[in-house]
Every structure is written in structure tokens, then in C-alpha cells.
Scaffold this motif. Structure first.
Motif, PDB file in Angstrom:
ATOM      1  N   GLY A   1       0.815  -1.305   0.026  1.00 26.09           N
ATOM      2  CA  GLY A   1       0.209   0.024   0.001  1.00 26.09           C
ATOM      3  C   GLY A   1       0.942   1.317   0.060  1.00 26.09           C
ATOM      4  N   TRP A   2       0.368   2.285  -0.616  1.00 30.09           N
ATOM      5  CA  TRP A   2       1.368   3.474  -0.660  1.00 30.09           C
ATOM      6  C   TRP A   2       0.803   4.619   0.350  1.00 30.09           C
ATOM      7  CZ3 TRP A   2       5.990   4.081  -2.471  1.00 30.09           C
ATOM      8  CH2 TRP A   2       6.301   5.456  -2.411  1.00 30.09           C
ATOM      9  N   ASN A   3       1.977   5.123   1.078  1.00 29.65           N
ATOM     10  CA  ASN A   3       1.747   6.177   1.835  1.00 29.65           C
ATOM     11  C   ASN A   3       3.204   6.951   1.735  1.00 29.65           C
ATOM     12  OD1 ASN A   3       2.218   7.606   4.474  1.00 29.65           O
ATOM     13  ND2 ASN A   3       0.105   7.351   4.709  1.00 29.65           N
ATOM     14  N   THR A   4       3.351   8.111   1.122  1.00 27.04           N
ATOM     15  CA  THR A   4       4.448   8.718   0.940  1.00 27.04           C
ATOM     16  C   THR A   4       5.345   9.067   2.131  1.00 27.04           C
ATOM     17  OG1 THR A   4       3.632   9.920  -0.906  1.00 27.04           O
ATOM     18  CG2 THR A   4       5.679  10.812  -0.317  1.00 27.04           C
TER      19      THR A   4
ATOM     20  N   VAL B   1      -0.369   4.379  -8.204  1.00 28.24           N
ATOM     21  CA  VAL B   1       0.650   4.554  -9.326  1.00 28.24           C
ATOM     22  C   VAL B   1       1.356   5.783  -9.440  1.00 28.24           C
ATOM     23  CG1 VAL B   1       1.419   3.989 -11.397  1.00 28.24           C
ATOM     24  CG2 VAL B   1      -0.063   2.302 -10.221  1.00 28.24           C
ATOM     25  N   ARG B   2       0.406   6.723  -9.798  1.00 31.84           N
ATOM     26  CA  ARG B   2       0.977   8.183 -10.218  1.00 31.84           C
ATOM     27  C   ARG B   2       1.799   8.818  -9.141  1.00 31.84           C
ATOM     28  NH1 ARG B   2      -3.320  11.098 -13.272  1.00 31.84           N
ATOM     29  NH2 ARG B   2      -3.169  10.254 -15.294  1.00 31.84           N
ATOM     30  N   ARG B   3       0.972   8.873  -7.740  1.00 31.17           N
ATOM     31  CA  ARG B   3       1.527   9.368  -6.581  1.00 31.17           C
ATOM     32  C   ARG B   3       2.854   8.673  -6.290  1.00 31.17           C
ATOM     33  NH1 ARG B   3      -1.456   9.383  -1.375  1.00 31.17           N
ATOM     34  NH2 ARG B   3      -3.129   9.291  -2.722  1.00 31.17           N
TER      35      ARG B   3
ATOM     36  N   ALA C   1       8.379   8.614  -5.485  1.00 28.83           N
ATOM     37  CA  ALA C   1       9.649   7.679  -5.334  1.00 28.83           C
ATOM     38  C   ALA C   1       9.989   7.028  -6.808  1.00 28.83           C
ATOM     39  CB  ALA C   1       9.488   6.739  -4.335  1.00 28.83           C
ATOM     40  N   PRO C   2      10.419   8.166  -7.743  1.00 24.92           N
ATOM     41  CA  PRO C   2      10.546   7.587  -9.112  1.00 24.92           C
ATOM     42  C   PRO C   2      11.692   6.342  -8.985  1.00 24.92           C
ATOM     43  CG  PRO C   2      11.581  10.036  -8.823  1.00 24.92           C
ATOM     44  CD  PRO C   2      10.868   9.465  -7.464  1.00 24.92           C
TER      45      PRO C   2
END
Ligand SMILES: Nc1ncnc2c1ncn2[C@@H]1O[C@H](COP(=O)(O)OP(=O)(O)O)[C@@H](O)[C@H]1O
Ligand SMILES: [Mg+2]
Length: 401
Positions: free
Chosen positions: A3-6, A28-30, A35-36
Motif C-alpha cells: 500500500g502507498w503512503n509517501t 501508481v501516479r503518486r 519515489a521515481p
């Protein structure tokens, strides 16, 4: 990390973790912009173990190659615990993960520990309930819901009959049916390490969250520990018992409780960040960085030292706006000019469809953090800022929509 969380990702990186992130399509975008250079494995549903395993297989990443498996989110907590156990990595204990997700299991454990909690039953289908035999009001909700979605206060047998109708096709269940708890709702956020509650923030919602169904606002005032010593000590002892009962010994928590006549009744607990701006408020008022504390717990590192806290009282609210398509939306600078406003974020723009705030407590047109000299002043200022924003947004006339 599942799961994403910056902030969570950055906290893991801060502690030199080499992170593989497993994320769903909506992040995905965020994730790729924040975090490229990280390895992102995209799966249709990041809470589904099969899909995570298949995603890792497609990426040719071995599940037993991880030292730690973690999530700061609500949905993937069981998947993360299962993968940790399967891959012999450090992660949350599986039974704790289930207890943090499943409201029936959670309440049973808390009740068995002798702590105050609403009575509950679990019909497979709502039509299994005998509406004439229940003591109203009752609260009906999904076992693993969030944000008050599909949660209903039911006052009599006729209301129950109409709800049975609503959820007949497609059939849904099992459901949690609870005794209605009187009192004001609090949220309790903090850090637990080795079973000891190390940081605790107690906030009082302006209105109980369920009131979003009738136009209520979602927001709270953080209660000052020095002015509310008795409440803080009761919250500390309730949470210590609850976290022990569910087996959540290391990590962060976001819990809710009802307060009536100075006594607390447990409502629910998650092993995650509170929604909205809760982590910003806790950082401001206590100097505790919940994302960093989560990362430290996930990586088995000792807790950090709190930063210098602000002495100002603070609160927050999710902004609402009239229904329709937005025409004029004020600037964040105009919100920041409202008394006590120290942080503002607006999430609608001209042309946006204004979300339905009664659908879920995370629906918002923006959020503000407000400071003041007293809890009462924070409350007044926060409600005033919310009212100002709501009248400052204009919506397109129906014929132009
Ligand atoms: N037993 C109860 N008595 C009174 N109000 C309740 C009860 N259970 C839930 N609520 C109200 O419904 C809201 C949503 O329920 P909750 O159990 O917190 O689920 P979630 O936040 O995961 O959607 C609560 O914040 C509270 O306002
Ligand atoms: Mg809740």
C-alpha cells in the motif's frame, strides 16, 4: 511495504531501508512521482494476498527475500502479516492483524479482557434478525468497514425492514449489529512499543462521526493533557488493556472511544495512522512523528526522541461545500487568513464535482489545522473556518451543469 503512503515510504528510506512497494492502481501516479527510483510492483488490489504473490512473481521477486514486510494502511494489514509469516520476515503477528481488522473479533477480545465495549451480534444476513426482538437504537455496520460507510443507526423495526430491503440484492453479510453507545466520540492516536503506550493524543470530535449522515462535520479539537489529566489517564489505561487484548504490541494506533459522564467505552482500534491531518496535529502538539515511529517499529528500531512541541492548542476539520459542480473555489491563502489557521489544503477546483460528504468520513473538499489559546477558542475558530469556506465556494447553476 504494501500500500502507498509517501511519509511512510520516506520514513523507511530515512532508516536506510531498501524498499519494494506493492501498490494498487490508484496509487501508481503518486508513488512513481514521489519515489521515481523505488521498485513498485503494481497489483489490481493491494489487500489481496493472491494478487500480491502473483505481482511479486511477475516481477521475479522472491517472497522469502524480504527482511521486513509492513504496511501503514488499513486494508493490507492481514496480507502483510501473512506474507511476513510465510516469508519468515519480521512483520505483524497474524492474529493481531486479524483483530485489528475484524470488528467482531476485536470487540470479543476486548470484552473478554473485561473492558467496556458495546454488546454485539453477528447475523450472516440482515434478514436473519428478528426486528421485534431487538432493543433500539442499534448500529449496523460491515465487519471490516471504514469511514462510516454502510454504517447505520437504526431506531425501530420499520427502519430495520427497509435496510434489509436495501441490502437484499446482491446479498451482503455477515454484519455487525451493536448496541448504540451514548456519549461523545473521541479519537486516540499514538505509539505502542513492547506493549507500553508511549505517546498518546486524545481528541474530541466536534460531532460523532456518524452524524455525517445528517450533515455533520468531521473534525476535532486535540485535548490538552495538562487540562484533562483524568481523561488522559483513563484513555491510557483503556488503550493499554485494548492493545494487549488484540496483541498489537509494536507500532502506531488510531482508536475511538465514547465518553459519557467522564467514563470511556471502547469503540474501535486500528494499527494505522488516523485519517486526514491527524499525524500533522500529533506532530505539532506532541512533537511525535507517527510515520517515523511506525517505520521504527516496523524495522525493529528503538523509538525516536520527540521534537519540541507547540504549546498552542489545535484542531482540524474536513472542509465541506454545497452540492454540485464547483464554480468559484477560494485560494488556500484566503483560508490561511482565517483566525488561527496554520495549515490549509483544498482538494476541489472550479469544475470539480463536489463529493458527497455523507457517504464517508474521508470525503472532503479540503482540510485545515487551526490553533488557539484554549480548546474553546480552537473549536470556535475551526467551525468558523469551515463555515467560511462552505459559503465562499459557489456552485454552477443547475441548468449549466
Ligand atoms: N455502537 C455504536 N454506538 C454509537 N455510535 C456508533 C457505534 N458504532 C459506530 N458508531 C458511529 O459510527 C461511526 C462509524 O463506526 P466505526 O465503528 O467507527 O466504523 P468505521 O470508522 O471503521 O467506519 C463511529 O465513528 C460512530 O460515530
Ligand atoms: Mg471509526
Amino acid at each position: 511495504m504494501i500500500g502507498w503512503n509517501t511519509p511512510a515510504f520516506l520514513a523507511l528510506k530515512e532508516h536506510h531501508a531498501d524498499v519494494v512497494s506493492v501498490i494498487g492502481p490508484r496509487h501508481v501516479r503518486r508513488a512513481k512521482s514521489h519515489a521515481p527510483d523505488a521498485t513498485h510492483v503494481v497489483v489490481p488490489d493491494d489487500g489481496d494476498v493472491e494478487q500480491i504473490l502473483a505481482g511479486l512473481a511477475r516481477a521475479e521477486i522472491a517472497i522469502d527475500g524480504f527482511d521486513f514486510v509492513c504496511t501503514i494502511g488499513e486494508w493490507p494489514i492481514v496480507a502483510a502479516a501473512l506474507l511476513a509469516e510465510h516469508g519468515k520476515a519480521v512483520g505483524m503477528n497474524l492474529s493481531a492483524a486479524i483483530a485489528l481488522r475484524d470488528k467482531f473479533v476485536q470487540k470479543r477480545l476486548v470484552r473478554e479482557a473485561g473492558l467496556p465495549v458495546a454488546g454485539a451480534q453477528m447475523p450472516d444476513l440482515l434478514s436473519d434478525l428478528d426486528g421485534e426482538q431487538l432493543t433500539y437504537p442499534i448500529v449496523i455496520k460491515p465487519l471490516t468497514g471504514a469511514g462510516s460507510q454502510d454504517t447505520h443507526v437504526v431506531s425501530d423495526a420499520a427502519e430495520l425492514a427497509s435496510l434489509v430491503e436495501t441490502y437484499q440484492q446482491p446479498p451482503r453479510g455477515p454484519w455487525l449489529v451493536e448496541e448504540f453507545m451514548e456519549g461523545e466520540e473521541l479519537h486516540l492516536d499514538g505509539v505502542v512499543r513492547a506493549g507500553v503506550v508511549r505517546a498518546l493524543s486524545v481528541s474530541r470530535y466536534f460531532q460523532n462521526v456518524i452524524d455525517i449522515k445528517s450533515g455533520g462535520l468531521v473534525g476535532s479539537v486535540l485535548l490538552d493533557p495538562n487540562e484533562n489529566p483524568d481523561l488522559y489517564s483513563k484513555a491510557q489505561s483503556l488503550l493499554t488493556g485494548v492493545l494487549d487484548a488484540v496483541g498489537h504490541e509494536d507500532g502506531i494506533f488510531h482508536a475511538e472511544a465514547f465518553e459519557k459522564d467522564g467514563e470511556l467505552t471502547f469503540s474501535e482500534v486500528g494499527g494505522r495512522l488516523g485519517g486526514g491531518v491527524v499525524q500533522d496535529i500529533v506532530l505539532r502538539r506532541f512533537g511525535v512523528d507517527l510515520s517515523d515511529e511506525w517505520a521504527r517499529a516496523a524495522l525493529g528500531l528503538p523509538p525516536g526522541e520527540p521534537a519540541e512541541p507547540s504549546k498552542e492548542q489545535c484542531g482540524w476539520v474536513h472542509l465541506q461545500a454545497p452540492a454540485g459542480v464547483a464554480e468559484h473555489v477560494p485560494d488556500e491563502s484566503e483560508l490561511l487568513a482565517q483566525p488561527g489557521c496554520v495549515e490549509a489544503a483544498i482538494s476541489i477546483a472550479p469544475g470539480s464535482q463536489i463529493p458527497s460528504f455523507s457517504a464517508a468520513s474521508n470525503m472532503k473538499a479540503g482540510a485545515v489545522i487551526i490553533v488557539g489559546d484554549s480548546e474553546e477558542q480552537v473549536r470556535e475558530r475551526t467551525l468558523a473556518a469551515a463555515a467560511w469556506f462552505s459559503q465562499a465556494v459557489t456552485v454552477q447553476a443547475p441548468e449549466t451543469v
